[in-house]
Design a protein around this motif. Structure first.
Motif, PDB file in Angstrom:
ATOM      1  N   ASN A  23      -4.719  -0.540 -11.262  1.00 52.60           N
ATOM      2  CA  ASN A  23      -4.370   0.483 -12.243  1.00 52.60           C
ATOM      3  C   ASN A  23      -5.471   1.536 -12.317  1.00 52.60           C
ATOM      4  OD1 ASN A  23      -2.056  -1.058 -12.914  1.00 52.60           O
ATOM      5  ND2 ASN A  23      -3.211  -2.199 -14.459  1.00 52.60           N
ATOM      6  N   SER A  24      -5.137   2.655 -12.923  1.00 54.52           N
ATOM      7  CA  SER A  24      -6.102   3.751 -13.093  1.00 54.52           C
ATOM      8  C   SER A  24      -6.812   4.064 -11.782  1.00 54.52           C
ATOM      9  CB  SER A  24      -7.129   3.384 -14.182  1.00 54.52           C
ATOM     10  OG  SER A  24      -6.475   3.107 -15.406  1.00 54.52           O
ATOM     11  N   LEU A  25      -6.043   4.192 -10.745  1.00 56.25           N
ATOM     12  CA  LEU A  25      -6.617   4.408  -9.414  1.00 56.25           C
ATOM     13  C   LEU A  25      -7.366   5.722  -9.321  1.00 56.25           C
ATOM     14  CD1 LEU A  25      -3.720   2.907  -7.323  1.00 56.25           C
ATOM     15  CD2 LEU A  25      -6.122   2.231  -7.136  1.00 56.25           C
ATOM     16  N   LYS A  26      -8.424   5.703  -8.534  1.00 57.68           N
ATOM     17  CA  LYS A  26      -9.289   6.862  -8.326  1.00 57.68           C
ATOM     18  C   LYS A  26      -9.304   7.217  -6.841  1.00 57.68           C
ATOM     19  CE  LYS A  26     -12.375   5.177 -11.992  1.00 57.68           C
ATOM     20  NZ  LYS A  26     -13.768   4.770 -12.319  1.00 57.68           N
ATOM     21  N   PRO A  27      -9.607   8.453  -6.506  1.00 62.31           N
ATOM     22  CA  PRO A  27      -9.685   8.816  -5.080  1.00 62.31           C
ATOM     23  C   PRO A  27     -10.650   7.934  -4.303  1.00 62.31           C
ATOM     24  CG  PRO A  27      -9.618  10.793  -6.419  1.00 62.31           C
ATOM     25  CD  PRO A  27      -9.721   9.641  -7.371  1.00 62.31           C
ATOM     26  N   GLU A  28     -11.706   7.479  -4.952  1.00 62.52           N
ATOM     27  CA  GLU A  28     -12.672   6.611  -4.261  1.00 62.52           C
ATOM     28  C   GLU A  28     -12.142   5.213  -3.984  1.00 62.52           C
ATOM     29  OE1 GLU A  28     -13.179   8.394  -7.065  1.00 62.52           O
ATOM     30  OE2 GLU A  28     -14.498   7.323  -8.468  1.00 62.52           O
ATOM     31  N   GLY A  34       0.819  -1.201   0.000  1.00 66.09           N
ATOM     32  CA  GLY A  34       0.000   0.000   0.000  1.00 66.09           C
ATOM     33  C   GLY A  34       0.856   1.255   0.000  1.00 66.09           C
ATOM     34  N   GLY A  35       0.192   2.394  -0.159  1.00 64.32           N
ATOM     35  CA  GLY A  35       0.917   3.653  -0.151  1.00 64.32           C
ATOM     36  C   GLY A  35       0.071   4.784  -0.680  1.00 64.32           C
ATOM     37  N   LEU A  36       0.740   5.886  -0.948  1.00 64.74           N
ATOM     38  CA  LEU A  36       0.096   7.083  -1.484  1.00 64.74           C
ATOM     39  C   LEU A  36       0.411   7.189  -2.966  1.00 64.74           C
ATOM     40  CD1 LEU A  36      -1.352   9.842  -1.143  1.00 64.74           C
ATOM     41  CD2 LEU A  36       0.886  10.795  -0.509  1.00 64.74           C
ATOM     42  N   VAL A  37      -0.616   7.389  -3.770  1.00 64.69           N
ATOM     43  CA  VAL A  37      -0.436   7.481  -5.215  1.00 64.69           C
ATOM     44  C   VAL A  37      -1.402   8.525  -5.759  1.00 64.69           C
ATOM     45  CG1 VAL A  37      -2.082   5.617  -5.689  1.00 64.69           C
ATOM     46  CG2 VAL A  37      -0.247   6.099  -7.324  1.00 64.69           C
ATOM     47  N   GLN A  38      -1.018   9.149  -6.843  1.00 71.15           N
ATOM     48  CA  GLN A  38      -1.913  10.113  -7.480  1.00 71.15           C
ATOM     49  C   GLN A  38      -2.978   9.400  -8.303  1.00 71.15           C
ATOM     50  OE1 GLN A  38       0.616  12.845  -9.698  1.00 71.15           O
ATOM     51  NE2 GLN A  38       0.600  14.280  -7.980  1.00 71.15           N
ATOM     52  N   ALA A  39      -4.083  10.054  -8.495  1.00 67.29           N
ATOM     53  CA  ALA A  39      -5.142   9.505  -9.338  1.00 67.29           C
ATOM     54  C   ALA A  39      -4.574   9.164 -10.713  1.00 67.29           C
ATOM     55  CB  ALA A  39      -6.277  10.503  -9.468  1.00 67.29           C
ATOM     56  N   GLY A  40      -4.981   7.999 -11.222  1.00 69.84           N
ATOM     57  CA  GLY A  40      -4.459   7.509 -12.488  1.00 69.84           C
ATOM     58  C   GLY A  40      -3.252   6.611 -12.344  1.00 69.84           C
ATOM     59  N   GLY A  41      -2.681   6.572 -11.154  1.00 66.98           N
ATOM     60  CA  GLY A  41      -1.502   5.754 -10.905  1.00 66.98           C
ATOM     61  C   GLY A  41      -1.836   4.300 -10.618  1.00 66.98           C
ATOM     62  N   SER A  42      -0.784   3.550 -10.279  1.00 68.03           N
ATOM     63  CA  SER A  42      -0.926   2.111 -10.050  1.00 68.03           C
ATOM     64  C   SER A  42      -0.232   1.708  -8.760  1.00 68.03           C
ATOM     65  CB  SER A  42      -0.311   1.318 -11.210  1.00 68.03           C
ATOM     66  OG  SER A  42      -0.961   1.589 -12.424  1.00 68.03           O
ATOM     67  N   GLY A  93      -4.158  -5.596   7.123  1.00 71.97           N
ATOM     68  CA  GLY A  93      -4.557  -4.507   6.235  1.00 71.97           C
ATOM     69  C   GLY A  93      -3.389  -3.649   5.795  1.00 71.97           C
ATOM     70  N   THR A  94      -3.548  -3.032   4.640  1.00 73.49           N
ATOM     71  CA  THR A  94      -2.554  -2.087   4.126  1.00 73.49           C
ATOM     72  C   THR A  94      -3.299  -0.878   3.562  1.00 73.49           C
ATOM     73  OG1 THR A  94      -0.597  -1.841   2.695  1.00 73.49           O
ATOM     74  CG2 THR A  94      -2.396  -3.183   1.824  1.00 73.49           C
ATOM     75  N   GLN A  95      -2.831   0.299   3.910  1.00 73.25           N
ATOM     76  CA  GLN A  95      -3.515   1.528   3.530  1.00 73.25           C
ATOM     77  C   GLN A  95      -3.184   1.918   2.093  1.00 73.25           C
ATOM     78  OE1 GLN A  95      -5.657   3.723   5.440  1.00 73.25           O
ATOM     79  NE2 GLN A  95      -5.945   4.601   3.389  1.00 73.25           N
ATOM     80  N   VAL A  96      -4.217   2.209   1.334  1.00 71.28           N
ATOM     81  CA  VAL A  96      -4.068   2.764  -0.010  1.00 71.28           C
ATOM     82  C   VAL A  96      -4.737   4.139  -0.018  1.00 71.28           C
ATOM     83  CG1 VAL A  96      -4.734   2.541  -2.425  1.00 71.28           C
ATOM     84  CG2 VAL A  96      -3.961   0.529  -1.153  1.00 71.28           C
ATOM     85  N   THR A  97      -3.970   5.147  -0.388  1.00 70.51           N
ATOM     86  CA  THR A  97      -4.499   6.507  -0.457  1.00 70.51           C
ATOM     87  C   THR A  97      -4.259   7.046  -1.856  1.00 70.51           C
ATOM     88  OG1 THR A  97      -4.015   6.860   1.889  1.00 70.51           O
ATOM     89  CG2 THR A  97      -4.439   8.811   0.540  1.00 70.51           C
ATOM     90  N   VAL A  98      -5.333   7.478  -2.507  1.00 68.56           N
ATOM     91  CA  VAL A  98      -5.252   8.012  -3.857  1.00 68.56           C
ATOM     92  C   VAL A  98      -5.615   9.491  -3.800  1.00 68.56           C
ATOM     93  CG1 VAL A  98      -5.991   7.778  -6.246  1.00 68.56           C
ATOM     94  CG2 VAL A  98      -5.938   5.762  -4.758  1.00 68.56           C
ATOM     95  N   SER A  99      -4.660  10.314  -4.175  1.00 67.26           N
ATOM     96  CA  SER A  99      -4.890  11.761  -4.144  1.00 67.26           C
ATOM     97  C   SER A  99      -5.414  12.247  -5.492  1.00 67.26           C
ATOM     98  CB  SER A  99      -3.595  12.491  -3.792  1.00 67.26           C
ATOM     99  OG  SER A  99      -2.620  12.267  -4.787  1.00 67.26           O
ATOM    100  N   SER A 100      -6.226  13.274  -5.428  1.00 69.35           N
ATOM    101  CA  SER A 100      -6.822  13.803  -6.664  1.00 69.35           C
ATOM    102  C   SER A 100      -5.954  14.887  -7.282  1.00 69.35           C
ATOM    103  CB  SER A 100      -8.208  14.364  -6.368  1.00 69.35           C
ATOM    104  OG  SER A 100      -8.139  15.334  -5.351  1.00 69.35           O
TER     105      SER A 100
END
Length: 119
Positions: free
Chosen positions: A83-88, A9-17, A112-119
């Motif tokens: 892939n194509s991650l979204k904030p939701e 898990g981790g922090l990724v921008q929207a559209g990332g993988s 558990g592992t946290q996934v955070t998608v930033s917009s």
């Protein structure tokens, strides 16, 4: 003792993988279905994807075409390629398996592992 350990898990921008891993031990890995669930703050834990012992897969509608679940029996590991991650998609992601049926069913969960998608 059955153990499931998620990572990736981790922090990724929207559209990332991201690729999540679930390392399993304590049971005959290739004989069991493994599922990925996710839980966002204040929401229930929902099924995301599942892979059966034979390798059949299923996905919740919101991730179809974007997420892929796979497994490596030699490594006792299940993966969730996102892939194509979204904030939701932001949530804590858990892997799960179960043994037994009906009143004798027992579920096992990872931490558990946290996934955070930033917009």
């Amino acid at each position: 003792e059955v153990q499931l350990v998620e990572s990736g898990g981790g922090l990724v921008q929207a559209g990332g993988s991201l690729r999540l891993s679930c390392a399993a031990s304590g049971f005959i890995f290739e004989d069991y279905a493994i599922s990925w669930f996710r839980q966002a703050p204040g929401k229930r834990r929902d099924l995301v994807a599942r892979i059966t012992s034979s390798g059949s897969t299923e996905y919740t509608d919101s991730v179809k075409g974007r997420f892929t679940v796979s497994k490596d029996n030699a490594k006792n590991t299940v993966y969730l390629q996102m892939n194509s991650l979204k904030p939701e998609d932001t949530a804590v992601y858990y892997c799960q398996t179960a043994e037994g049926w009906g009143p004798y069913r027992k579920d096992y969960w990872g931490q558990g592992t946290q996934v955070t998608v930033s917009s």
